[in-house]
Design an enzyme around this catalytic site. Structure first.
Site, PDB file in Angstrom:
ATOM      1  CG  ASP A 123      30.298 -23.032  26.600  1.00  0.00           C
ATOM      2  OD1 ASP A 123      30.738 -24.107  26.116  1.00  0.00           O
ATOM      3  OD2 ASP A 123      29.098 -22.834  26.860  1.00  0.00           O
ATOM      4  CE1 TYR A 152      20.809 -23.231  26.761  1.00  0.00           C
ATOM      5  CE2 TYR A 152      22.154 -24.732  25.458  1.00  0.00           C
ATOM      6  CZ  TYR A 152      21.141 -24.525  26.374  1.00  0.00           C
ATOM      7  OH  TYR A 152      20.468 -25.600  26.906  1.00  0.00           O
ATOM      8  CE  LYS A 202      26.841 -28.316  21.023  1.00  0.00           C
ATOM      9  NZ  LYS A 202      25.477 -28.725  20.814  1.00  0.00           N
TER      10      LYS A 202
END
Ligand SMILES: Cc1ncc(COP(=O)(O)O)c(C=O)c1O
Length: 433
Positions: A245, A150, A273
């Site tokens: 990523d 994702y 994050k």
């Protein structure tokens, strides 16, 4: 005692019922609705350290950590104090600030591939921007992503993982035009041959390869030996870019992320994050020659009203400072290994087929007897059993991610006692499944 014998969520139910009429599905982000595990989500009242309290007063040991940012524990006193001071100076400048320089230097010092960095507001923004940059720099349109990885909800990444649909580049969601995803090629994770075949079929057309260097969005899946090295080699041989990523793995599985852990340096990296310490931040960065394409240094446009926001920068700086202290990653590894190994052990003792593990503060456990190397393997898990496990743990005061296809997260605030309570709860729940 964390677990409650008379588990009641009356207020959660009322608030969530009211939310149904106010927001799609009652939530601001889909997985929070507990659709894949069924049952009622709990509505949070407050968080502190390793714990959550819901609006009914139930306390939980938290292994979601607001989906990754809370690596130092929720509402760490030093982060809160730094934010109080920053608040006094205002909430947003929309102009350069010294806080951006400080966080940028910290990121550049930490992450091997990053020589220059651009701050944005989310992981999604970081990934969609890096994709534009991959294309701008190489002059090529096609990219390769992996099934089950994702990279946020931008159109070009919403390509269905798995089966023939994936290779046709059909979009995963209505509203995503087919024309947007035809340049998104997909391969199974850990399958270098599939990647080579895509490069052979699309000679000189592939801008680059983007991946989660350790997967967290199809459950917890680690790269097989040689996979990351192979991708580095193939991309280099084909004049393509390699993009990690690290929105999830950055500053989590090592201070310098997966690239430090595995010793493979990509060309570009996305972050999110942890670098926002619980406030909205994303970032992308990499080689100076590539980043020089980004406006206003270069022609590739990308901008943001709240990007580099002083509050978010402050929370990020303090969080990274805390992580730099001696012994933090040893502590994260010790506590998480105890949890991950313990879960596998109690599951096996109670007669369940499971597969899982951890790297530093990221862990997972699939209900399957097979090893899991890609999304197809992960999909063989017993999802119904996971749902019952999840509910049972919730009722015993343990908050796990509400999907088999999500990794779990620990923090510096989790104690041996928290882990022991979690394993005791798991043993009881698993014995009843
Ligand atoms: C690896 C990865 N990339 C990108 C994203 C998107 O980040 P955000 O939810 O901040 O938009 C996520 C979110 O979970 C992620 O795990």
């Amino acid at each position: 005692m964390v677990s409650t014998t008379s588990f009641k969520t009356t207020k959660s139910e009322e608030i969530f019922a009211a939310a149904q009429n106010l927001m799609p599905g009652g939530v601001s982000s889909p997985v929070r609705a507990f659709k894949s595990v069924g049952g009622q989500p709990i509505v949070f009242d407050r968080v502190k350290g390793a714990y959550i309290w819901d609006v009914d007063g139930n306390k939980y040991i938290d292994y979601v950590g607001t989906w990754g940012p809370a690596i130092c524990g929720h509402a760490h006193p030093e982060v809160i104090e730094a934010l109080h001071q920053a608040l006094e100076k205002g909430t947003s400048f929309g102009a350069p600030s010294v806080q951006e320089n400080i966080l940028a230097e910290m990121v550049i010092d930490a992450v091997p591939s990053i020589e220059v960095v651009r701050f944005v507001n989310s992981g999604t923004e970081a990934c969609m921007s890096v994709l534009r940059l991959m294309r701008a720099f190489t002059g090529r349109d096609k990219i390769i992503k992996f099934e089950g990885c994702y990279h946020g909800h931008a159109d070009m990444f919403l390509v269905k993982a798995g089966s023939g649909v994936a290779t046709l580049g059909l979009p995963d969601s209505p509203g995503v035009p087919k024309s947007t995803t035809t340049n998104t090629l997909t391969a199974p994770y850990n399958d270098l041959e599939a990647v080579k075949a895509l490069f052979d079929e699309n000679k000189d057309e592939i801008a680059g390869v983007i991946l989660e260097p350790v997967v967290g969005n199809a459950g917890f899946i680690v790269p097989d030996a040689g996979f990351l090295e192979g991708l580095r080699e193939i991309t280099q041989d084909n004049g393509s870019l390699l993009v990690f990523d690290e929105v999830m793995t950055g500053f989590r599985i090592a201070y310098g992320g997966a690239q430090e852990k595995f010793g493979i340096t990509p060309d570009l990296t996305t972050l999110g994050k942890v670098i926002g310490g619980g406030l909205p931040v994303g970032a992308y960065g990499g080689r100076k020659d590539i980043m020089s394409m980004v406006a206003p240094a270069g022609p590739m446009y990308q901008a943001g009203t709240l990007s580099g926001n002083p509050l978010a920068m402050t929370a990020g700086i303090k969080t990274l400072e805390l992580l730099q202290r001696p012994g933090t990653y040893e502590q994260l590894e010790q506590i998480t290994k105890k949890l991950a190994d313990g879960l596998l052990q109690v599951a096996k003792e109670t007669g369940h087929d499971v597969y899982g593990g951890n790297i530093s503060a990221m862990f997972g456990m699939f209900f399957t007897g097979n090893s899991v190397h890609n999304y197809d393997d992960a999909k063989k898990s017993d999802l119904n059993k996971f749902a019952r496990f999840h509910r049972g743990m919730l009722e015993k005061g343990i908050y796990l991610a509400p999907s088999q296809f999500e990794a779990g997260f620990t923090s510096l605030a989790h104690t041996d006692n928290d882990i022991e309570q979690t394993l005791a709860a798991a043993k009881e729940v698993l014995a009843d499944l």
